[in-house]
Design a protein around this motif. Structure first.
Motif, PDB file in Angstrom:
ATOM      1  N   ASN A   1      64.206  62.387  46.351  1.00 31.12           N
ATOM      2  CA  ASN A   1      63.627  63.564  45.705  1.00 31.12           C
ATOM      3  C   ASN A   1      62.390  64.048  46.462  1.00 31.12           C
ATOM      4  OD1 ASN A   1      64.154  61.820  42.575  1.00 31.12           O
ATOM      5  ND2 ASN A   1      65.626  62.980  43.775  1.00 31.12           N
ATOM      6  N   MET A   2      61.558  63.099  46.911  1.00 40.17           N
ATOM      7  CA  MET A   2      60.374  63.448  47.676  1.00 40.17           C
ATOM      8  C   MET A   2      60.762  64.096  49.005  1.00 40.17           C
ATOM      9  SD  MET A   2      57.484  60.931  49.342  1.00 40.17           S
ATOM     10  CE  MET A   2      58.705  60.251  50.483  1.00 40.17           C
ATOM     11  N   PHE A   3      61.772  63.520  49.687  1.00 45.36           N
ATOM     12  CA  PHE A   3      62.192  64.071  50.966  1.00 45.36           C
ATOM     13  C   PHE A   3      62.832  65.449  50.801  1.00 45.36           C
ATOM     14  CE2 PHE A   3      62.248  59.503  52.354  1.00 45.36           C
ATOM     15  CZ  PHE A   3      61.236  59.643  53.290  1.00 45.36           C
ATOM     16  N   SER A   4      63.537  65.664  49.702  1.00 43.26           N
ATOM     17  CA  SER A   4      64.107  66.993  49.435  1.00 43.26           C
ATOM     18  C   SER A   4      62.996  68.022  49.265  1.00 43.26           C
ATOM     19  CB  SER A   4      64.982  66.958  48.180  1.00 43.26           C
ATOM     20  OG  SER A   4      66.155  66.218  48.404  1.00 43.26           O
ATOM     21  N   TYR A   5      61.932  67.605  48.616  1.00 42.44           N
ATOM     22  CA  TYR A   5      60.781  68.494  48.453  1.00 42.44           C
ATOM     23  C   TYR A   5      60.139  68.802  49.808  1.00 42.44           C
ATOM     24  CZ  TYR A   5      56.006  69.942  47.346  1.00 42.44           C
ATOM     25  OH  TYR A   5      54.801  70.603  47.303  1.00 42.44           O
ATOM     26  N   LEU A   6      59.931  67.768  50.623  1.00 39.04           N
ATOM     27  CA  LEU A   6      59.304  67.954  51.925  1.00 39.04           C
ATOM     28  C   LEU A   6      60.178  68.801  52.847  1.00 39.04           C
ATOM     29  CD1 LEU A   6      57.906  64.352  52.591  1.00 39.04           C
ATOM     30  CD2 LEU A   6      56.618  66.380  51.885  1.00 39.04           C
ATOM     31  N   GLY A   7      61.498  68.692  52.674  1.00 35.18           N
ATOM     32  CA  GLY A   7      62.422  69.457  53.502  1.00 35.18           C
ATOM     33  C   GLY A   7      62.769  70.814  52.932  1.00 35.18           C
ATOM     34  N   ARG A   8      62.049  71.233  51.887  1.00 37.43           N
ATOM     35  CA  ARG A   8      62.272  72.525  51.230  1.00 37.43           C
ATOM     36  C   ARG A   8      63.709  72.665  50.743  1.00 37.43           C
ATOM     37  NH1 ARG A   8      58.635  74.043  55.546  1.00 37.43           N
ATOM     38  NH2 ARG A   8      56.731  75.002  54.697  1.00 37.43           N
ATOM     39  N   GLY A   9      64.209  71.580  50.158  1.00 38.77           N
ATOM     40  CA  GLY A   9      65.539  71.609  49.572  1.00 38.77           C
ATOM     41  C   GLY A   9      65.487  71.978  48.101  1.00 38.77           C
ATOM     42  N   ASN A  10      66.578  71.726  47.409  1.00 37.60           N
ATOM     43  CA  ASN A  10      66.685  72.002  45.976  1.00 37.60           C
ATOM     44  C   ASN A  10      66.331  70.717  45.232  1.00 37.60           C
ATOM     45  OD1 ASN A  10      67.476  72.474  43.323  1.00 37.60           O
ATOM     46  ND2 ASN A  10      69.249  73.707  43.919  1.00 37.60           N
TER      47      ASN A  10
ATOM     48  N   THR B   1      69.455  75.683  51.033  1.00 37.29           N
ATOM     49  CA  THR B   1      68.603  74.713  50.334  1.00 37.29           C
ATOM     50  C   THR B   1      69.432  73.593  49.718  1.00 37.29           C
ATOM     51  OG1 THR B   1      68.657  76.140  48.371  1.00 37.29           O
ATOM     52  CG2 THR B   1      66.743  76.327  49.842  1.00 37.29           C
ATOM     53  N   ASP B   2      70.588  73.934  49.164  1.00 41.44           N
ATOM     54  CA  ASP B   2      71.455  72.903  48.584  1.00 41.44           C
ATOM     55  C   ASP B   2      72.044  72.012  49.670  1.00 41.44           C
ATOM     56  OD1 ASP B   2      70.881  74.097  46.208  1.00 41.44           O
ATOM     57  OD2 ASP B   2      72.938  74.657  45.691  1.00 41.44           O
ATOM     58  N   ALA B   3      72.386  72.599  50.820  1.00 35.61           N
ATOM     59  CA  ALA B   3      72.943  71.809  51.925  1.00 35.61           C
ATOM     60  C   ALA B   3      71.919  70.813  52.448  1.00 35.61           C
ATOM     61  CB  ALA B   3      73.404  72.732  53.050  1.00 35.61           C
ATOM     62  N   ARG B   4      70.664  71.228  52.546  1.00 31.49           N
ATOM     63  CA  ARG B   4      69.605  70.310  52.968  1.00 31.49           C
ATOM     64  C   ARG B   4      69.499  69.143  51.990  1.00 31.49           C
ATOM     65  NH1 ARG B   4      64.522  74.350  54.370  1.00 31.49           N
ATOM     66  NH2 ARG B   4      65.537  75.547  56.027  1.00 31.49           N
ATOM     67  N   THR B   5      69.581  69.465  50.724  1.00 28.38           N
ATOM     68  CA  THR B   5      69.467  68.421  49.700  1.00 28.38           C
ATOM     69  C   THR B   5      70.615  67.437  49.793  1.00 28.38           C
ATOM     70  OG1 THR B   5      68.316  69.934  48.212  1.00 28.38           O
ATOM     71  CG2 THR B   5      69.328  68.004  47.215  1.00 28.38           C
ATOM     72  N   VAL B   6      71.829  67.939  49.953  1.00 22.89           N
ATOM     73  CA  VAL B   6      72.995  67.062  50.072  1.00 22.89           C
ATOM     74  C   VAL B   6      72.859  66.177  51.305  1.00 22.89           C
ATOM     75  CG1 VAL B   6      75.495  67.001  50.479  1.00 22.89           C
ATOM     76  CG2 VAL B   6      74.537  68.594  48.797  1.00 22.89           C
ATOM     77  N   ALA B   7      72.359  66.731  52.399  1.00 25.44           N
ATOM     78  CA  ALA B   7      72.152  65.947  53.623  1.00 25.44           C
ATOM     79  C   ALA B   7      71.195  64.790  53.368  1.00 25.44           C
ATOM     80  CB  ALA B   7      71.616  66.844  54.741  1.00 25.44           C
ATOM     81  N   ILE B   8      70.072  65.089  52.743  1.00 27.20           N
ATOM     82  CA  ILE B   8      69.067  64.050  52.483  1.00 27.20           C
ATOM     83  C   ILE B   8      69.582  63.028  51.484  1.00 27.20           C
ATOM     84  CG2 ILE B   8      66.782  63.652  51.466  1.00 27.20           C
ATOM     85  CD1 ILE B   8      65.966  66.375  52.742  1.00 27.20           C
TER      86      ILE B   8
ATOM     87  N   THR C   1      65.295  60.823  59.100  1.00 26.90           N
ATOM     88  CA  THR C   1      64.929  61.666  57.961  1.00 26.90           C
ATOM     89  C   THR C   1      63.655  62.454  58.240  1.00 26.90           C
ATOM     90  OG1 THR C   1      65.943  60.077  56.430  1.00 26.90           O
ATOM     91  CG2 THR C   1      64.431  61.691  55.499  1.00 26.90           C
ATOM     92  N   PHE C   2      62.627  61.766  58.738  1.00 24.13           N
ATOM     93  CA  PHE C   2      61.386  62.466  59.074  1.00 24.13           C
ATOM     94  C   PHE C   2      61.601  63.442  60.228  1.00 24.13           C
ATOM     95  CE2 PHE C   2      58.917  59.011  56.875  1.00 24.13           C
ATOM     96  CZ  PHE C   2      58.254  59.869  55.994  1.00 24.13           C
ATOM     97  N   ALA C   3      62.437  63.057  61.187  1.00 25.58           N
ATOM     98  CA  ALA C   3      62.727  63.958  62.308  1.00 25.58           C
ATOM     99  C   ALA C   3      63.425  65.221  61.805  1.00 25.58           C
ATOM    100  CB  ALA C   3      63.598  63.242  63.340  1.00 25.58           C
ATOM    101  N   TYR C   4      64.351  65.056  60.881  1.00 22.47           N
ATOM    102  CA  TYR C   4      65.079  66.192  60.301  1.00 22.47           C
ATOM    103  C   TYR C   4      64.132  67.114  59.546  1.00 22.47           C
ATOM    104  CZ  TYR C   4      68.451  68.645  57.286  1.00 22.47           C
ATOM    105  OH  TYR C   4      69.178  69.593  56.611  1.00 22.47           O
ATOM    106  N   ILE C   5      63.245  66.532  58.742  1.00 15.83           N
ATOM    107  CA  ILE C   5      62.295  67.335  57.968  1.00 15.83           C
ATOM    108  C   ILE C   5      61.318  68.052  58.893  1.00 15.83           C
ATOM    109  CG2 ILE C   5      60.356  67.182  56.343  1.00 15.83           C
ATOM    110  CD1 ILE C   5      61.941  64.977  54.906  1.00 15.83           C
ATOM    111  N   ALA C   6      60.858  67.361  59.931  1.00 12.61           N
ATOM    112  CA  ALA C   6      59.947  67.986  60.896  1.00 12.61           C
ATOM    113  C   ALA C   6      60.623  69.164  61.583  1.00 12.61           C
ATOM    114  CB  ALA C   6      59.489  66.956  61.923  1.00 12.61           C
TER     115      ALA C   6
END
Length: 285
Positions: free
Chosen positions: A82-91, A225-232, A270-275
């Motif tokens: 959930n935290m990573f979804s937030y950092l990655g601007r996901g849903n 945004t949903d795709a980013r969330t599913v990825a994470i 994960t951090f590389a993806y979010i960055a």
């Protein structure tokens, strides 16, 4: 002592913490956006185990490490997703919904699927077995019950939960970190071998999980945004649950090192993806 007592207590606290962040409306997406929820669940419960199976077969890992990684693949719903979804601007709402749903399902699916992998990978004369009923019962005690208790506390004491949200979430994660450190210390002499055997598979699997989750979601035409969330959600696994199964229920240190290493190394892609997402967002602004 670390695995037999500290880990179940830690996992109980983690799941209780997750429950304190949940309210009934968090499940509204099941009705409002059922397709996104179904895609997310399918990616975590089906796509990831298939990816893990292919990777592990290609790398030809020893049977016990193979089983350890597969049990990890059967343990979605990492509490930090959930935290990573937030950092990655996901849903974030979708992330919370997916984490909650798979946490309710995995006490049933883990013993069901993991027992089949154990029977396949290990010699039929092996004493390593995963009894379904007792495993299901133990997972219910340390996952479903604490989530329910946390939701009850959130319902009757919402101000307390919101006021102490950081405390309720950070303490269990620190506890899990200490458990992982304890496991590493117990196996310190064997760590170079374990890293050599599991480091590359963990990184490959974590990276492919992110890519497969995103690619599948976009192929099914979910919004960005949903795709980013599913990825994470696909890449972040519930290492605590996997370690509980391998280390406490199966009492197998070799199997346990697979989820331990994945839990650490999955943070790199994960951090590389979010960055990368944030840099792209900045460039587009």
């Amino acid at each position: 002592m670390i695995l037999s007592l500290a880990l179940p207590v830690t996992l109980f606290c983690i799941m209780f913490s997750m429950g304190t962040a949940l309210v009934a409306r968090d499940f509204r997406l099941i009705v409002e956006s059922p397709f996104s929820v179904l895609i997310g669940i399918f990616s975590q419960m089906v796509i990831l185990p298939i990816v893990a199976l292919v990777v592990l077969m290609l790398l030809q890992l020893p049977p016990e490490l193979f089983v350890g990684f597969m049990i990890l693949a059967f343990s979605p719903g990492g509490t930090t997703s959930n935290m990573f979804s937030y950092l990655g601007r996901g849903n974030v709402a979708l992330s919370i919904t997916l984490t909650a749903i798979v946490s309710l399902v995995t006490p049933l699916t883990i013993p069901l699927f993991a027992s089949q992998v154990i029977e396949w990978q290990l010699d039929s004369r092996s004493e390593i077995v995963l009894p379904f009923v007792s495993t299901f019962a133990k997972l219910v005690v340390v996952t479903l019950i604490p989530v329910a208790l946390g939701m009850v506390l959130r319902h009757y004491r919402p101000n307390f939960c919101m006021k102490n949200e950081r405390l309720l979430t950070r303490i269990p994660l620190i506890m899990l970190l200490l458990v992982i450190v304890g496991i590493i210390r117990q196996n310190w002499e064997s760590m170079p071998l374990f890293i050599a055997q599991t480091g590359v598979p963990a990184l490959i699997l974590a990276t492919l999980a992110l890519g497969a989750g995103y690619g599948f979601a976009r192929m099914m035409r979910l919004i960005e945004t949903d795709a980013r969330t599913v990825a994470i959600e696909t890449g972040i696994q519930n290492g605590g649950t996997a370690i509980l199964v391998t280390g406490t229920i199966l009492n197998n240190p070799t199997m346990t090192i697979a989820p331990v290493m994945y839990g650490i190394l999955m943070l790199i892609p994960t951090f590389a993806y979010i960055a990368w997402l944030n840099r792209r967002q900045t460039a587009m602004a």
